[in-house]
Design an enzyme around this catalytic site. Structure first.
Site, PDB file in Angstrom:
ATOM      1  N   ARG A 135      -7.076   1.513  13.846  1.00  0.00           N
ATOM      2  CA  ARG A 135      -5.856   0.719  13.791  1.00  0.00           C
ATOM      3  C   ARG A 135      -4.912   1.165  14.885  1.00  0.00           C
ATOM      4  O   ARG A 135      -5.333   1.186  16.030  1.00  0.00           O
ATOM      5  CB  ARG A 135      -5.171   0.758  12.432  1.00  0.00           C
ATOM      6  CG  ARG A 135      -5.642   1.702  11.395  1.00  0.00           C
ATOM      7  CD  ARG A 135      -4.787   1.536  10.165  1.00  0.00           C
ATOM      8  NE  ARG A 135      -5.592   1.398   8.971  1.00  0.00           N
ATOM      9  CZ  ARG A 135      -6.018   2.433   8.310  1.00  0.00           C
ATOM     10  NH1 ARG A 135      -5.723   3.630   8.691  1.00  0.00           N
ATOM     11  NH2 ARG A 135      -6.741   2.260   7.251  1.00  0.00           N
TER      12      ARG A 135
ATOM     13  N   LYS B 281      -0.449   6.719  -3.888  1.00  0.00           N
ATOM     14  CA  LYS B 281      -0.647   5.269  -3.920  1.00  0.00           C
ATOM     15  C   LYS B 281      -1.405   4.819  -5.167  1.00  0.00           C
ATOM     16  O   LYS B 281      -1.759   3.646  -5.281  1.00  0.00           O
ATOM     17  CB  LYS B 281      -1.409   4.824  -2.667  1.00  0.00           C
ATOM     18  CG  LYS B 281      -0.749   5.277  -1.364  1.00  0.00           C
ATOM     19  CD  LYS B 281      -1.634   5.036  -0.169  1.00  0.00           C
ATOM     20  CE  LYS B 281      -1.133   5.813   1.051  1.00  0.00           C
ATOM     21  NZ  LYS B 281      -2.066   5.735   2.185  1.00  0.00           N
TER      22      LYS B 281
ATOM     23  N   PRO C  36       0.658  -1.272   0.000  1.00  0.00           N
ATOM     24  CA  PRO C  36       0.000   0.000   0.000  1.00  0.00           C
ATOM     25  C   PRO C  36       0.692   1.337   0.000  1.00  0.00           C
ATOM     26  O   PRO C  36       0.112   2.229  -0.515  1.00  0.00           O
ATOM     27  CB  PRO C  36      -0.959  -0.091   1.153  1.00  0.00           C
ATOM     28  CG  PRO C  36      -1.253  -1.489   1.289  1.00  0.00           C
ATOM     29  CD  PRO C  36      -0.065  -2.202   0.749  1.00  0.00           C
ATOM     30  N   GLU C  37       1.776   1.594   0.564  1.00  0.00           N
ATOM     31  CA  GLU C  37       2.186   3.004   0.606  1.00  0.00           C
ATOM     32  C   GLU C  37       3.118   3.364  -0.547  1.00  0.00           C
ATOM     33  O   GLU C  37       3.478   2.491  -1.334  1.00  0.00           O
ATOM     34  CB  GLU C  37       2.792   3.330   1.977  1.00  0.00           C
ATOM     35  CG  GLU C  37       1.799   3.053   3.104  1.00  0.00           C
ATOM     36  CD  GLU C  37       2.310   3.441   4.477  1.00  0.00           C
ATOM     37  OE1 GLU C  37       2.852   4.534   4.627  1.00  0.00           O
ATOM     38  OE2 GLU C  37       2.169   2.624   5.401  1.00  0.00           O
TER      39      GLU C  37
END
Length: 287
Positions: A270, A61, A2-3
């Site tokens: 999170r 992203k 993801p990043e």
DNA sequence: AAGCTCTCCTGATGGC
DNA sequence: TGCCATCAGGAGAGCT
């Protein structure tokens, strides 16, 4: 994956293995993977047949592949678990295979594999004035973009009414930053995640930006961060930046600067990881 | 109207 | 061994 660093690793793989090739056919195995393509899955498939990928671009992203002579681009976002894999046509099928691209040259195929289906593929128009597809016009430039405007970012960040990590994760303010690199940059800048953006001085934001760039460059050099086989490059290989993480995922382990145990706080469903000594909680946090 | 919460989904892990 | 709760590199719809 993801990043920004992980997505850039994938972009480079697409550049090497897919750019310049002509699509023969596209098969979509899960409709959720094309949900962002509003005209529907059959239109998605029809638009791609016979097209040639002109190049591989990225902002934050998001990845996109402009389609030759079409004025549009294939957009890909990997979400939490998406992978773009280049594999021989004879390779066995895998679980969570969502979309398959085969090519006119009969060379390796491109697969979109996505366990959680948060990722998405779509096709969007490219306009003359914009340098990104319309669909992602709201995404800010990322800190690696040569045209990223530091002064404007600093002003915009300081005028927000929120905590600094929330702001860093806002892709319309600065893109490419996610939970790992936000925590890593904040650790490096010795700043707590709840620090109100209003209290940040220009020099302090300048240092934070430098920290972000530094950690992202180091991560890219290591091939990205992977804790497991979900985060891999187009050849299925993992990066090794996880070994260099200073804060993220290190709850209870000693801060490599001062030895204090790294702390984990719940944050946006999170976690945020900080050194309680190097990154003291602000007196009047903006939650 | 900016800021915040919730939700989409699958799987791994740990406590009881 | 189940069974349940919690957690995971994200983003955008839809609240206030």
């Amino acid at each position: 994956m993801p990043e920004l660093p992980e997505v850039e690793v994938v972009r480079r793989g697409l550049d090497d293995h897919v750019v310049g090739r002509t699509v023969r056919a596209v098969e979509v195995y899960h409709p959720r993977s094309t949900r962002r393509h509003l005209p529907g899955t059959s239109d998605f498939v029809a638009q791609l047949a016979g097209t040639t990928f002109e190049k591989a671009s990225r902002r934050g992203k998001y990845l996109w592949l402009p389609l030759r002579d079409r004025g549009s681009a294939l957009i890909a976002h990997l979400g939490m678990s998406g992978q773009l894999l280049v594999v021989p046509p004879s390779a066995p099928g895998v679980e969570h295979l969502r979309v398959r691209f085969t090519f006119a040259d009969a060379g390796p195929e491109l697969r979109f594999v996505d366990q959680r289906t948060f990722g998405a593929l779509s096709i969007s128009e490219l306009t003359d004035r914009a340098d990104v597809p319309e669909r992602i016009a709201h995404i800010a430039r990322d800190p690696v973009d040569p045209q990223f405007d530091d002064a404007s970012f600093i002003t915009a960040l300081r005028s927000r009414h929120t905590g600094v990590k929330r702001a860093l994760l806002d892709q319309s303010l600065i893109s490419g930053v996610g939970n790992i690199y936000a925590d890593e940059a904040l650790w490096q800048a010795k700043m707590h995640w709840a620090r109100p953006t209003r209290t940040l001085t220009r020099p302090v934001v300048t240092a934070l930006l430098a920290a972000l760039r530094e950690v992202m460059a180091a991560a890219l050099a290591a091939g990205g961060t992977s804790f497991d086989s979900l985060y891999v490059n187009v050849n299925g290989a993992s990066g090794y930046f996880d070994r260099s993480l200073e804060a993220y995922g290190r709850e209870g382990e000693p801060c490599r600067r001062c030895g204090t145990a790294i702390r984990r706080d719940p944050f946006l469903n999170r976690s945020s990881y900080t050194c309680p000594r190097c990154q003291p909680r602000p007196r009047n946090p903006h939650w």
